[in-house]
Scaffold this motif. Structure first.
Motif, PDB file in Angstrom:
ATOM      1  N   LYS A   5       7.634  49.258  69.121  1.00 44.51           N
ATOM      2  CA  LYS A   5       8.872  48.563  68.777  1.00 44.51           C
ATOM      3  C   LYS A   5       8.549  47.154  68.342  1.00 44.51           C
ATOM      4  CE  LYS A   5      11.232  51.423  72.032  1.00 44.51           C
ATOM      5  NZ  LYS A   5      11.461  51.608  73.435  1.00 44.51           N
ATOM      6  N   HIS A  59      17.404  49.508  72.012  1.00 39.94           N
ATOM      7  CA  HIS A  59      16.561  50.711  72.072  1.00 39.94           C
ATOM      8  C   HIS A  59      17.068  51.741  73.088  1.00 39.94           C
ATOM      9  CE1 HIS A  59      13.598  48.854  69.464  1.00 39.94           C
ATOM     10  NE2 HIS A  59      13.650  47.783  70.225  1.00 39.94           N
ATOM     11  N   THR A  61      19.025  54.929  73.927  1.00 38.58           N
ATOM     12  CA  THR A  61      19.579  56.116  73.257  1.00 38.58           C
ATOM     13  C   THR A  61      20.968  56.487  73.783  1.00 38.58           C
ATOM     14  OG1 THR A  61      18.364  57.560  74.769  1.00 38.58           O
ATOM     15  CG2 THR A  61      17.327  57.072  72.633  1.00 38.58           C
ATOM     16  N   SER A 110      15.542  45.204  65.762  1.00 37.40           N
ATOM     17  CA  SER A 110      14.220  45.710  66.100  1.00 37.40           C
ATOM     18  C   SER A 110      14.079  47.083  65.466  1.00 37.40           C
ATOM     19  CB  SER A 110      14.082  45.803  67.619  1.00 37.40           C
ATOM     20  OG  SER A 110      12.824  46.293  67.998  1.00 37.40           O
ATOM     21  N   GLY A 112      11.884  50.902  65.998  1.00 37.76           N
ATOM     22  CA  GLY A 112      10.967  51.739  66.775  1.00 37.76           C
ATOM     23  C   GLY A 112      10.271  52.690  65.819  1.00 37.76           C
ATOM     24  N   GLU A 136      14.037  54.643  64.872  1.00 34.32           N
ATOM     25  CA  GLU A 136      15.317  53.985  65.132  1.00 34.32           C
ATOM     26  C   GLU A 136      15.225  52.514  64.780  1.00 34.32           C
ATOM     27  OE1 GLU A 136      15.653  51.603  67.803  1.00 34.32           O
ATOM     28  OE2 GLU A 136      13.893  52.038  68.995  1.00 34.32           O
ATOM     29  N   SER A 138      17.349  48.911  66.154  1.00 32.84           N
ATOM     30  CA  SER A 138      18.191  48.498  67.274  1.00 32.84           C
ATOM     31  C   SER A 138      18.698  47.081  67.103  1.00 32.84           C
ATOM     32  CB  SER A 138      17.399  48.552  68.590  1.00 32.84           C
ATOM     33  OG  SER A 138      17.245  49.863  69.050  1.00 32.84           O
ATOM     34  N   ASN A 175      12.289  47.995  78.679  1.00 35.74           N
ATOM     35  CA  ASN A 175      12.193  49.370  78.194  1.00 35.74           C
ATOM     36  C   ASN A 175      11.565  50.282  79.218  1.00 35.74           C
ATOM     37  OD1 ASN A 175      13.398  48.882  75.737  1.00 35.74           O
ATOM     38  ND2 ASN A 175      11.490  48.285  74.758  1.00 35.74           N
TER      39      ASN A 175
END
Length: 178
Positions: A5, A59, A61, A110, A112, A136, A138, A175
């Motif tokens: 990330k 981040h 989900t 951000s 990923g 992804e 974010s 995270n």
């Protein structure tokens, strides 16, 4: 394979949309013990493969704002970087993010990603990302890792590489806890 990330962005609001850059090209930054740059075209193969890429908050989900599969997230590369447009949902999460973006409270964006074999190039402690698989993007409330990026409608004191490393470590700790 571990999803990496990175934080970097330029964000603006346009009605109920967030737009900007989730990554910028040719901007070197310090990531822990190495310098990293995203090369132009690094996201091209991933975007062409039409994966379902998510737009998340921090981040998480469980905090989906949009997704490419249904068209609420648009992604493209231009000469500056990875451009995005998020159609924010009319939910408490979407309204909160819109309000924070309008006030200039967001730290940035951000992304990923994973790096397929041969997708990066190392020269000593310098890494260039040439081909990444994007999973992804974010909206985040931390400081951008990549210097030289900006968030409109707000000015922020310049951060040093050490400050950015601390923010990155804090983000990684969050995270792990999630």
């Amino acid at each position: 394979m571990t999803i990496e990330k990175r934080i970097a962005t330029e964000v603006r609001t346009e009605g109920r949309k967030l737009t900007g850059y989730a990554a910028t090209f040719n901007t070197e930054t310090r990531i822990l013990d190495f310098n990293e740059t995203v090369a132009p075209g690094a996201f091209a193969a991933s975007l062409r493969s039409s994966p379902d890429i998510l737009a998340l908050v921090d981040h998480d989900t469980g905090k989906v704002l949009a997704r490419s599969k249904n068209g609420t997230l648009s992604l493209s590369e231009d000469g500056h970087g990875l451009k995005f447009s998020i159609d924010l949902p009319d939910t408490s999460l979407g309204r909160d993010i819109l309000a924070m973006a309008t006030r200039g409270d967001l730290g940035g964006m951000s992304f990923g990603f994973t790096v397929p074999e041969g997708g990066d190039e190392w020269r000593g402690d310098k890494r260039t990302l040439r081909n990444v698989t994007l999973h992804e993007i974010s909206v985040v409330q931390s400081f951008p890792a990549y210097g030289g990026t900006s968030i409109q409608a707000r000015s922020r004191q310049q951060r040093t590489d050490a400050d950015r490393r601390i923010a990155l470590l804090e983000m990684e700790a969050l995270n792990v806890a999630v």
